[in-house]
Scaffold this motif. Structure first.
Motif, PDB file in Angstrom:
ATOM      1  N   TYR A  21     -33.248  12.260 -22.706  1.00  0.00           N
ATOM      2  CA  TYR A  21     -32.043  12.495 -23.516  1.00  0.00           C
ATOM      3  C   TYR A  21     -31.281  11.189 -23.765  1.00  0.00           C
ATOM      4  CZ  TYR A  21     -27.453  14.312 -24.819  1.00  0.00           C
ATOM      5  OH  TYR A  21     -26.276  14.574 -25.469  1.00  0.00           O
ATOM      6  N   HIS A  22     -31.182  10.359 -22.730  1.00  0.00           N
ATOM      7  CA  HIS A  22     -30.430   9.109 -22.863  1.00  0.00           C
ATOM      8  C   HIS A  22     -31.230   8.015 -23.578  1.00  0.00           C
ATOM      9  CE1 HIS A  22     -27.794  10.991 -19.830  1.00  0.00           C
ATOM     10  NE2 HIS A  22     -26.871  10.140 -20.261  1.00  0.00           N
ATOM     11  N   LEU A  23     -32.546   8.076 -23.503  1.00  0.00           N
ATOM     12  CA  LEU A  23     -33.370   7.040 -24.127  1.00  0.00           C
ATOM     13  C   LEU A  23     -33.493   7.206 -25.645  1.00  0.00           C
ATOM     14  CD1 LEU A  23     -36.350   6.600 -21.624  1.00  0.00           C
ATOM     15  CD2 LEU A  23     -34.607   4.902 -22.168  1.00  0.00           C
ATOM     16  N   LEU A  65     -27.055   5.835 -11.229  1.00  0.00           N
ATOM     17  CA  LEU A  65     -27.114   6.279 -12.618  1.00  0.00           C
ATOM     18  C   LEU A  65     -27.318   7.788 -12.725  1.00  0.00           C
ATOM     19  CD1 LEU A  65     -29.249   3.502 -14.350  1.00  0.00           C
ATOM     20  CD2 LEU A  65     -26.798   3.867 -14.534  1.00  0.00           C
ATOM     21  N   GLY A  66     -28.040   8.369 -11.755  1.00  0.00           N
ATOM     22  CA  GLY A  66     -28.279   9.814 -11.765  1.00  0.00           C
ATOM     23  C   GLY A  66     -29.307  10.265 -12.779  1.00  0.00           C
ATOM     24  N   LEU A  67     -30.256   9.385 -13.137  1.00  0.00           N
ATOM     25  CA  LEU A  67     -31.277   9.727 -14.134  1.00  0.00           C
ATOM     26  C   LEU A  67     -32.636  10.013 -13.498  1.00  0.00           C
ATOM     27  CD1 LEU A  67     -30.487   7.160 -16.989  1.00  0.00           C
ATOM     28  CD2 LEU A  67     -29.770   9.546 -16.804  1.00  0.00           C
ATOM     29  N   PRO A  70     -22.521   1.197 -18.808  1.00  0.00           N
ATOM     30  CA  PRO A  70     -23.826   1.230 -18.111  1.00  0.00           C
ATOM     31  C   PRO A  70     -24.955   1.715 -19.002  1.00  0.00           C
ATOM     32  CG  PRO A  70     -22.423   3.029 -17.363  1.00  0.00           C
ATOM     33  CD  PRO A  70     -21.558   2.137 -18.212  1.00  0.00           C
ATOM     34  N   TYR A  71     -24.616   2.529 -19.990  1.00  0.00           N
ATOM     35  CA  TYR A  71     -25.646   3.038 -20.908  1.00  0.00           C
ATOM     36  C   TYR A  71     -26.277   1.904 -21.705  1.00  0.00           C
ATOM     37  CZ  TYR A  71     -27.695   5.749 -24.746  1.00  0.00           C
ATOM     38  OH  TYR A  71     -28.553   6.284 -25.672  1.00  0.00           O
ATOM     39  N   LEU A  72     -25.438   1.062 -22.288  1.00  0.00           N
ATOM     40  CA  LEU A  72     -25.948  -0.051 -23.088  1.00  0.00           C
ATOM     41  C   LEU A  72     -26.541  -1.152 -22.218  1.00  0.00           C
ATOM     42  CD1 LEU A  72     -23.100  -0.325 -25.746  1.00  0.00           C
ATOM     43  CD2 LEU A  72     -25.376   0.650 -26.063  1.00  0.00           C
TER      44      LEU A  72
END
Length: 362
Positions: free
Chosen positions: A202-204, A192-194, A82-84
């Motif tokens: 942090y994830h970007l 996603l919980g973002l 899911p991140y990519l």
């Protein structure tokens, strides 16, 4: 509560809002002038952006750890798939938006940058309609005409106009429209919980760094490797001075994201929108006095026209959101009323059946 208590409560809220807006202005206006100042002595805007991304990643990681330690709740960490799949497009658009914006500072004034960057509202509206986050309404045409007309008046016969810088920041504004639309979709997906912007930052950052790195290698890599500013330095003091200068921009970049989050969390997104409008006025006034930006009467009229379009968009968006929330509340009340009537009919029907059974028994 007495009238005096209500008055004190209002004063506290108003004071908190003013302090948060000033806190946001310090980072938002500060990083604009700071990056412009850095570009006069360090002509590697993409590398500077990469440094900012790396520092934002580290600082957001530290913030997540501290919050997790304080609250006792585990922080969000997405798996690779899911991140990519869901974050990559947002990260690439964000990286190019920031990178090209910083690059444009080498060619254009702060005034032209601020004015052109304001057109991001048009692109945000465009992509919001495409992704069905916003309905196509007749008043959007007025907003578009005001903002586009204001930009034309601001750039018309400008003595400090630079075509390359203008194109760079205009492309950045276009990418900004994609960026904020995708960011809205990203943060609104509960699975996603973002929802927390620090988790989003942090994830970007890693994907933003990877997405911008090829542009750095192609445009600045060879030149920077031979530059005396960093890798071929002659004096350690000069190297440390440049490292601290770049690090200062990284702290400002993280502080800007954090101050935006804090302002929205403690007040509302409307407050941030209104504060953004007045921030642009402050930037233009400071740029004309501190940086020597030359603005004619036509430029100021174009700026006022553009701000009118942005203000109209904010005001009408609030009006329509209030109407939709009222409709939603009325629908909920209607549903509750129907459920109460249905429950009452069922109870009456049950009581009638019981009385009929009693009569049969007797």
């Amino acid at each position: 509560m007495t009238h005096f208590d209500l008055y004190l409560s209002f004063i506290r809220k108003a004071s908190l809002t003013v302090l948060l807006v000033i806190f946001y202005y310090c980072f938002s206006i500060g990083i604009t002038f700071y990056n412009k100042w850095v570009m006069k002595r360090f002509h590697y805007p993409i590398f500077m952006t990469l440094v900012h991304l790396a520092m934002t990643f580290v600082l957001s990681g530290i913030s997540r750890t501290l919050v997790s330690w304080y609250t006792g709740k585990p922080h969000i960490c997405l798996s690779w798939k899911p991140y990519l799949k869901r974050v990559a497009a947002t990260a690439l658009a964000t990286a190019l938006d920031i990178g090209l914006s910083n690059w444009s500072f080498m060619f254009i004034t702060i005034s032209l940058y601020t004015m052109t960057k304001s057109t991001a509202v048009l692109f945000i509206l465009f992509f919001a309609i495409i992704f069905k986050l916003e309905k196509l309404r007749s008043w959007l045409l007025i907003v578009i005409v005001l903002i586009a007309g204001g930009l034309f008046m601001f750039t018309y016969k400008s003595t400090q106009f630079n075509t390359k810088g203008f194109i760079l920041v205009l492309i950045a504004s276009f990418l900004g429209g994609i960026r904020w639309t995708l960011t809205q979709i990203l943060t609104q997906k509960a699975d996603l919980g973002l929802q927390n912007p620090i988790d989003t930052m942090y994830h970007l950052q890693p994907l933003m760094f990877i997405g911008l790195f090829p542009l750095f290698v192609f445009n600045e890599g060879l030149s920077l490797s031979a530059s005396e500013k960093l890798f071929r330095y002659h004096e350690t003091s000069a190297l440390l001075n440049m490292v601290f200068v770049l690090a200062g921009g990284g702290f400002l970049a993280f502080g800007l994201c954090f101050s935006e989050f804090l302002l929205v969390a403690k007040t509302s997104s409307l407050t941030l929108s209104i504060a953004g409008i007045f921030k642009e006025v402050c930037v233009l006034i400071l740029a004309s006095h501190l940086m020597g930006d030359q603005l004619t009467l036509l430029n100021w009229l174009g700026f006022v026209m553009c701000l009118s379009g942005i203000s109209l968009h904010v005001a009408l968006k609030v009006t329509y959101s209030e109407d939709s929330s009222k409709d939603t509340r009325m629908e909920k009340i209607h549903d509750v009323a129907l459920s109460e009537v249905a429950t009452e009919l069922l109870l009456r029907n049950g009581q009638a059946n019981e009385s009929e059974e009693d009569e049969v028994v007797h």
